[in-house]
Enzyme design. Structure first.
Site, PDB file in Angstrom:
ATOM      1  N   GLY A 177      -0.553  -3.561   2.570  1.00  0.00           N
ATOM      2  CA  GLY A 177      -1.220  -2.277   2.465  1.00  0.00           C
ATOM      3  C   GLY A 177      -0.577  -1.400   1.399  1.00  0.00           C
ATOM      4  O   GLY A 177       0.550  -1.658   0.953  1.00  0.00           O
ATOM      5  N   LYS A 195       3.077   0.193   6.865  1.00  0.00           N
ATOM      6  CA  LYS A 195       3.537  -1.197   6.993  1.00  0.00           C
ATOM      7  C   LYS A 195       4.880  -1.302   7.710  1.00  0.00           C
ATOM      8  O   LYS A 195       5.041  -2.104   8.635  1.00  0.00           O
ATOM      9  CB  LYS A 195       3.650  -1.848   5.604  1.00  0.00           C
ATOM     10  CG  LYS A 195       2.359  -1.961   4.845  1.00  0.00           C
ATOM     11  CD  LYS A 195       2.557  -2.583   3.492  1.00  0.00           C
ATOM     12  CE  LYS A 195       3.524  -1.812   2.619  1.00  0.00           C
ATOM     13  NZ  LYS A 195       3.108  -0.414   2.338  1.00  0.00           N
ATOM     14  N   GLU A 227      10.801  -4.738   3.430  1.00  0.00           N
ATOM     15  CA  GLU A 227      10.865  -4.614   1.985  1.00  0.00           C
ATOM     16  C   GLU A 227      12.186  -3.945   1.596  1.00  0.00           C
ATOM     17  O   GLU A 227      12.641  -3.015   2.263  1.00  0.00           O
ATOM     18  CB  GLU A 227       9.680  -3.773   1.503  1.00  0.00           C
ATOM     19  CG  GLU A 227       9.563  -3.664   0.011  1.00  0.00           C
ATOM     20  CD  GLU A 227       8.319  -2.887  -0.402  1.00  0.00           C
ATOM     21  OE1 GLU A 227       7.790  -3.165  -1.483  1.00  0.00           O
ATOM     22  OE2 GLU A 227       7.883  -1.992   0.367  1.00  0.00           O
ATOM     23  N   TYR A 255      10.390   5.344 -10.607  1.00  0.00           N
ATOM     24  CA  TYR A 255       9.510   6.486 -10.372  1.00  0.00           C
ATOM     25  C   TYR A 255       9.790   7.646 -11.330  1.00  0.00           C
ATOM     26  O   TYR A 255       8.917   8.495 -11.555  1.00  0.00           O
ATOM     27  CB  TYR A 255       9.628   6.952  -8.917  1.00  0.00           C
ATOM     28  CG  TYR A 255       8.834   6.073  -7.971  1.00  0.00           C
ATOM     29  CD1 TYR A 255       7.452   5.973  -8.100  1.00  0.00           C
ATOM     30  CD2 TYR A 255       9.463   5.347  -6.972  1.00  0.00           C
ATOM     31  CE1 TYR A 255       6.714   5.162  -7.249  1.00  0.00           C
ATOM     32  CE2 TYR A 255       8.730   4.535  -6.116  1.00  0.00           C
ATOM     33  CZ  TYR A 255       7.355   4.446  -6.261  1.00  0.00           C
ATOM     34  OH  TYR A 255       6.622   3.641  -5.427  1.00  0.00           O
ATOM     35  N   ASP A 272       7.220  -7.196   6.131  1.00  0.00           N
ATOM     36  CA  ASP A 272       6.740  -5.937   5.571  1.00  0.00           C
ATOM     37  C   ASP A 272       6.451  -6.149   4.085  1.00  0.00           C
ATOM     38  O   ASP A 272       7.362  -6.208   3.273  1.00  0.00           O
ATOM     39  CB  ASP A 272       7.825  -4.865   5.787  1.00  0.00           C
ATOM     40  CG  ASP A 272       7.552  -3.568   5.068  1.00  0.00           C
ATOM     41  OD1 ASP A 272       6.438  -3.370   4.580  1.00  0.00           O
ATOM     42  OD2 ASP A 272       8.476  -2.735   5.009  1.00  0.00           O
ATOM     43  N   ARG A 273       5.152  -6.277   3.753  1.00  0.00           N
ATOM     44  CA  ARG A 273       4.622  -6.525   2.400  1.00  0.00           C
ATOM     45  C   ARG A 273       4.866  -7.958   1.935  1.00  0.00           C
ATOM     46  O   ARG A 273       5.920  -8.533   2.177  1.00  0.00           O
ATOM     47  CB  ARG A 273       5.152  -5.530   1.381  1.00  0.00           C
ATOM     48  CG  ARG A 273       4.540  -5.738  -0.012  1.00  0.00           C
ATOM     49  CD  ARG A 273       4.724  -4.547  -0.936  1.00  0.00           C
ATOM     50  NE  ARG A 273       3.701  -3.543  -0.703  1.00  0.00           N
ATOM     51  CZ  ARG A 273       3.865  -2.242  -0.934  1.00  0.00           C
ATOM     52  NH1 ARG A 273       5.012  -1.804  -1.379  1.00  0.00           N
ATOM     53  NH2 ARG A 273       2.875  -1.396  -0.703  1.00  0.00           N
ATOM     54  N   ASP A 323       2.621  -7.726  -5.200  1.00  0.00           N
ATOM     55  CA  ASP A 323       3.189  -7.386  -6.505  1.00  0.00           C
ATOM     56  C   ASP A 323       2.395  -8.043  -7.629  1.00  0.00           C
ATOM     57  O   ASP A 323       2.076  -7.415  -8.637  1.00  0.00           O
ATOM     58  CB  ASP A 323       4.653  -7.831  -6.578  1.00  0.00           C
ATOM     59  CG  ASP A 323       5.548  -7.051  -5.639  1.00  0.00           C
ATOM     60  OD1 ASP A 323       5.481  -5.820  -5.665  1.00  0.00           O
ATOM     61  OD2 ASP A 323       6.294  -7.683  -4.874  1.00  0.00           O
TER      62      ASP A 323
END
Length: 273
Positions: A76, A82, A100, A112, A147-148, A153
């Site tokens: 997601g 998640k 993750e 970021y 989780d992911r 990616d």
């Protein structure tokens, strides 16, 4: 009379063994991974008298056995929930959670702040990290909830960065070739749980959790990711996936919402067992 009863019990046991073997054959690939558990469960049904016990619940135990060795993945967009759901379902089912790597990620803050400079570094780090996770799953004796996935990616984040001009074509080609090599060595999850969310809900959840490095995430960036998530999920094998619309759900604080999510996951598990 006693001998007849014992004989009847014996043949009933043999009939049940036959039923159990049918289940083994039908789920051959899963049971190959589970030899230790098959032996353990089989021994539970051998009586001291030497007769085999009637396998009246063999189907239940077969399903339990299959679920012990599965790989469940939660996918997601950023802020979909998640990590929270991974924690909750791992406790509910007794699964082993794998998260993750965001806390110890050496590139996330820099990315970021300057996406174009650090996009390739970040994606290669995530690829390495998730590949290490998948390798660690191979000898695990419990169900894994992740989780992911490694696919998000390659099919969502990296192409999005390339399309936005934040990862140049040379780096994207290099990354994609590296992913293709890794993909040839791995298996996908047995069940994918996709958390579908609107942009307003994602923004609300991101602000609520208050991670400093996420303050610079734009709505345009989230929207582009959402579009790619929907495109990717539309091509995913429906027999190995469930979609949970998380808008209006608070499965962390609201027990009824969590129960509703669990009911959907149970349906997904029944499809693959």
């Amino acid at each position: 009379m006693k001998s007849n009863t014992a004989l009847a019990f014996f043949f009933r046991g043999l009939q049940s063994v036959k039923s159990f073997l049918v289940i083994v054959v039908q789920n051959y690939s899963f049971f190959l991974k589970s030899k230790v558990y098959i032996k353990k469960i089989t021994y539970q049904y051998v009586l001291k008298s030497g007769f085999l016990f009637c396998f009246q619940k063999s189907n239940y135990f077969a399903i339990t056995l299959l679920r012990q060795l599965m790989h469940i993945a939660i996918a997601g967009n950023i802020g979909a929930g998640k990590t929270s759901l991974t924690e909750l379902v791992s406790k509910h089912y007794g699964w082993e959670a794998h998260f993750e790597d965001v806390i110890d990620n050496p590139y996330l803050d820099d990315f970021y702040n300057h996406m174009e400079r650090w996009s390739f570094n970040l994606q290669v780090y995530f690829l390495k990290s998730r590949f290490q996770q998948l390798l660690s799953f191979k000898n695990n004796k419990k169900t894994i909830v992740q989780d992911r996935t490694i696919y998000e990616d390659a099919y969502i984040f990296a192409p999005n960065l390339n399309a936005m001009g934040l990862m140049n074509q040379r780096d994207f080609k290099n990354y994609r070739e590296l992913f293709d090599l890794v993909e040839s060595l791995i298996d996908g999850p047995d069940l994918l749980i996709y958390l579908r969310s609107s942009i307003p809900n994602l923004v609300s959840k991101i602000h609520k959790r208050g991670r400093d490095y996420e303050n610079s995430i734009s709505i345009d960036y989230l929207s582009r990711l959402n579009e790619r998530y929907e495109a990717w999920i539309s091509t995913y094998d429906e027999t190995k996936m469930i979609i949970i619309d998380v808008d209006g759900l608070d499965f962390v604080e609201n027990e009824e919402d969590f129960s509703a999510v669990i009911a959907q996951i149970d349906k997904g598990l029944s499809k693959i067992t």
